[in-house]
Scaffold this active site. Structure first.
Site, PDB file in Angstrom:
ATOM      1  N   LYS A  89       0.978  -1.117   0.092  1.00 15.19           N
ATOM      2  CA  LYS A  89       0.076  -0.005  -0.086  1.00 15.19           C
ATOM      3  C   LYS A  89       0.876   1.208  -0.009  1.00 15.19           C
ATOM      4  O   LYS A  89       1.897   1.465   0.676  1.00 15.19           O
ATOM      5  CB  LYS A  89      -0.766   0.056   1.171  1.00 15.19           C
ATOM      6  CG  LYS A  89      -2.098   1.120   1.245  1.00 15.19           C
ATOM      7  CD  LYS A  89      -3.081   0.942   2.453  1.00 15.19           C
ATOM      8  CE  LYS A  89      -4.090   1.800   2.515  1.00 15.19           C
ATOM      9  NZ  LYS A  89      -4.994   1.689   3.685  1.00 15.19           N
ATOM     10  N   SER A 164      -9.867   1.909   2.664  1.00 20.79           N
ATOM     11  CA  SER A 164      -9.112   2.897   1.967  1.00 20.79           C
ATOM     12  C   SER A 164      -7.924   1.816   0.965  1.00 20.79           C
ATOM     13  O   SER A 164      -7.435   2.401  -0.061  1.00 20.79           O
ATOM     14  CB  SER A 164      -8.031   3.800   2.457  1.00 20.79           C
ATOM     15  OG  SER A 164      -7.135   3.067   3.472  1.00 20.79           O
ATOM     16  N   SER A 188      -9.918  -0.531   6.474  1.00 20.57           N
ATOM     17  CA  SER A 188      -9.445  -0.409   5.476  1.00 20.57           C
ATOM     18  C   SER A 188      -8.676  -1.819   4.622  1.00 20.57           C
ATOM     19  O   SER A 188      -8.056  -1.654   3.681  1.00 20.57           O
ATOM     20  CB  SER A 188      -8.277   0.655   5.150  1.00 20.57           C
ATOM     21  OG  SER A 188      -9.061   1.995   5.125  1.00 20.57           O
TER      22      SER A 188
HETATM   23  N1  GLN Z   1     -13.321   4.129   5.792  1.00 19.91           N
HETATM   24  C1  GLN Z   1     -12.397   4.660   7.001  1.00 19.91           C
HETATM   25  C2  GLN Z   1     -12.156   6.087   6.890  1.00 19.91           C
HETATM   26  O1  GLN Z   1     -12.312   6.642   5.910  1.00 19.91           O
HETATM   27  C3  GLN Z   1     -11.424   3.704   7.277  1.00 19.91           C
HETATM   28  C4  GLN Z   1      -9.979   4.080   6.570  1.00 19.91           C
HETATM   29  C5  GLN Z   1      -8.816   3.240   6.990  1.00 19.91           C
HETATM   30  O2  GLN Z   1      -9.023   2.366   7.828  1.00 19.91           O
HETATM   31  N2  GLN Z   1      -7.962   3.532   6.947  1.00 19.91           N
HETATM   32  O3  GLN Z   1     -11.636   6.583   7.769  1.00 19.91           O
END
Ligand code: GLN
Length: 514
Positions: A89, A164, A188
């Site tokens: 990532k 994400s 994410s």
């Molecule tokens: N979707 C969540 C957010 O927007 C989680 C993001 C993540 O785990 N990095 O904060």
């Protein structure tokens, strides 16, 4: 050659170590797959490309593969995944590849050091293929907040791959990489895993070093594996996990025996395992097909001998609002470091403007809308007049959620729920509705707030749209092995059913060249 892209990492490693195939051949097969289905890293292939990668390092990967082949030929001991490719990532620092966090603000920045997880992968002889797409600074649930265009779900290119870490999960789902690393702050790794039909694990907070993970919300961020099988995830988990003195929050305790647990789960039943179904994580607002697949999965756990009980975690209803105060608060502080002086982009530095002006022009141009929204929410929640009512209250809710977990784990070994309320939604469907977007993490956020272990394992497809559904298995802190055991037992049972999912989707080759 082509079956190589659909093999599990464990099987690839076995063949590489037995010298039935070389790491170079395996790496080439994956680079070719990327070339065929991913499209250019700027996303310009449009609707036909998966666009999981922001950067592919073919030369670096082939050099690492050659080194792995040499080490194996020399006959010395090699790590269990030596020679196997992996995608990273793009919020993990790498010295030999750019690290963008899918943001313009890091334009041109080269990190001076490798993240601990990256250093450990390299030391174990894995082969980094490149950096994967994400929502900018990991803020989002669809990968549409990337400054470099969205990633597409390999099972249906009109849908999102979750976020994400949509790039990491999509690369694994599409057969572009057998393994990937992600980061999970609110879901994410697990949510993209669920909607792409792959395994995603959020280890116990503090058990995988965050050194070199660009910080979003430091009390929640956790690096973990993405894979196509539970055992593969465990193997990668073991490579990257364990104490690191470079991370102040690193837990100085032995890593839970995740590989052993995955192997035991795949071989055995679940007799004596108490599985709690969290009542609050289902019902209204959940897609009927997701609930149907989940109910089926729970039935399978029962057939495997688990004792299935209903549990209630009433404070889980506060998880989403608490998260959307705590995470932005920490983000507003963490992202203050992007001040136009130290990293990447600098706008308007003409010698006339003040430092403050250059900083605000740079932040205005460099951050996308969602990042700005989070910085504003977080700054507000931490401001003197609002602190007690917003940030302070959210922290109290966090404590209540921890207590719910503690109580539930007194009577259950693991807790289960659907990983996500719906299957992959359409690209564009939620971009103008942040609240609808935030709901994608309804089931995953509690485990981040409490810091315990949780994973998502594929549980078939939703009967209403044919798209993948994930089963979430949550375990107490430092008992990650329990989640692995249950998931592996379930995966083995599921893989022998007539509707077991195909390994990777058929994707039309793109005519583009990199
Ligand atoms: N979707 C969540 C957010 O927007 C989680 C993001 C993540 O785990 N990095 O904060």
């Amino acid at each position: 050659m082509s079956d190589m892209i659909s093999l599990d990492a464990a099987e690839l490693a076995r063949r590489i170590h037995a010298r039935e195939v070389s790491s170079v051949e395996v790496t080439r097969a994956h680079l070719q797959r990327i070339e065929a289905v991913d499209g250019p890293s700027d996303g310009s292939a449009g609707p036909d490309g998966v666009h999981a990668f922001l950067h592919v390092d073919a030369d670096g990967a082939l050099a690492a593969a050659e080194a792995a082949d040499r080490a194996i030929a020399e006959g010395g001991p090699v790590s269990p995944l030596a020679g196997v490719p992996v995608a990273l990532k793009d919020n993990l620092t790498t010295t030999d590849m750019p690290t963008t966090c899918a943001s313009r603000i890091l334009d041109g920045w080269r990190p001076p050091y490798d993240a601990t997880v990256v250093a450990r992968l390299r030391a174990a002889g894995l082969v980094p293929l490149g950096k994967t797409n994400l929502d900018e600074f990991a803020m989002g649930s669809s990968t549409e907040n990337s400054a470099f265009g969205p990633t597409r779900n390999p099972w249906d290119l009109t849908r999102v791959p979750g976020g994400s870490g949509g790039g990491s999960s999509a690369s694994v789902a599409a057969g572009e990489a057998p393994l990937a690393l992600g980061s999970d702050t609110g879901g994410s790794i697990r949510q993209p895993g669920a909607v792409t039909g792959t395994v995603g694990v959020k280890p116990t907070y503090g058990t995988v070093s965050r050194y070199g993970l660009v910080a979003f919300s430091s009390s929640l961020d956790q690096i973990g594996p993405c894979a196509r099988s539970v055992l593969d995830a465990a193997l990668l988990h073991e490579v990257v996990g364990g104490h690191d003195r470079c991370d102040q929050t690193s837990v100085n305790a032995p890593l839970p025996p995740v590989v052993e647990a995955a192997l035991a789960g795949a071989r055995g039943d679940l007799a004596g395992v108490r599985v709690g179904v969290v009542g609050e994580l289902s019902g209204e607002g959940y897609q009927p097909g997701v609930l149907a697949a989940f109910t089926d999965a729970v039935r399978t756990l029962g057939e495997l001998g688990a004792e299935v009980v209903e549990v209630s975690c009433p404070s889980f209803s506060y998880a989403l609002p608490a998260y959307y105060l705590i995470a932005p608060s920490e983000a507003s502080s963490n992202l203050a470091r992007f001040d136009a002086m130290r990293y990447g982009l600098r706008v308007g530095d003409d010698g006339e403007r003040s430092t403050d002006e250059v900083m605000s022009l740079t932040r205005e141009a460099g951050f996308g809308a969602e990042v700005k929204r989070r910085i504003m929410i977080g700054t507000h929640a931490l401001s003197a007049g609002s602190y007690d009512a917003l940030y302070g209250k959210a922290q109290k809710a966090r404590t209540l959620i921890v207590r719910d977990f503690t109580a539930a784990f007194e009577t259950c070994d693991v807790l289960v729920s659907p990983t996500t309320p719906t299957t992959a939604f359409a690209i564009g469907e939620r971009v103008d509705d942040p609240l609808a977007m935030y709901l994608a993490d309804l089931c995953t956020i509690p485990a981040n707030l409490a810091g315990n272990a949780a994973l998502s394992v594929p549980c078939g497809t939703s009967p209403d749209d044919g798209l993948p559904v994930g089963l979430q298995v949550m375990a107490p802190a430092l008992a990650d092995d329990r989640a692995y055991r249950v998931a592996a037992a379930y995966e083995t049972a599921r893989s022998s059913t007539p509707d077991a999912a195909p390994r990777i989707p058929e994707l039309r080759a793109l005519e583009t060249t990199r």
